[in-house]
Design an enzyme around this catalytic site. Sequence first.
Site: not given
Length: 255
Positions: A94, A166, A172, A208, A96, A9, A11
């Site tokens: 996701h 996730e 991250g 991560s 985000e 991914n 991003k």
Amino acid sequence: MKQPLIVANWKMNGSELLLRDLVRAFERQGPDLAAQVVLTLPAPFFSLARALLESGEISWGGQNIHWQDEGAFTGEISAPMIAAMGGTHCIVGHSERRQGWAETDQVVASKAQACLRADITPIVCVGERLEERQQDKTIEVVKRQLEAVITNLAPALLEKIVVAYEPVWAIGTGQEATPEMAQEVHSSLKKLLGTQCLQSPPVLYGGSVKADNVAALLAMDDVDGVLVGGASLVTEEFVRLCAYAGEQAKNNSNG
Ligand code: PGA
């Protein structure tokens, strides 16, 4: 041997140069890639991906779509557009996007359906926030998120999705869930999926993931692959990660 699924991914990162570099590195690695690799890319790189990944050994896709197939939605892209270019996957839900664009479980479900209508694989992300884990609500949260997507799917379609667990606090941050934590959640998700279809779709872990921790995660019974953010932007690290994942899959099938 079951091939683990490794999804990159990117991003809102990367470049055409990075894509060329990564593809060249995989070519040097040779065809014996014991993992299935999918690169989810920013839309401006789709046409280069189509050209470079024509052989289909490595697949590619998007990171988000609109739930409608077409229309007056300035700035959006649709699942049929990805499919028409040869993309095979798209991330939906996701964290985000859930947080930054207030995407609800229902929106995520509609996006998953849009992918399936276009015959591409939705990678449906679920995951709890730190405070939800601290309040012991992890399983409740991820089940609610997944249920919203699977309730209206016929078993034959459900078997075509990919699920990615996730934990938001692991994304991250360099602080991945332990393999045991991932296993516990994956096993609950698989039980839920098992109530609706015979062949559970793959459940990936994300948050991560690096070359150094991928093998331990994939050693767990219910971890079928990984979704990789930061480590997919460093060619050497990502190629190494995929190689370790392939080796782990061989160990799993021998043991
Ligand atoms: P990370 O991101 O690997 O950088 O934690 C994972 C993701 O957001 O999919």
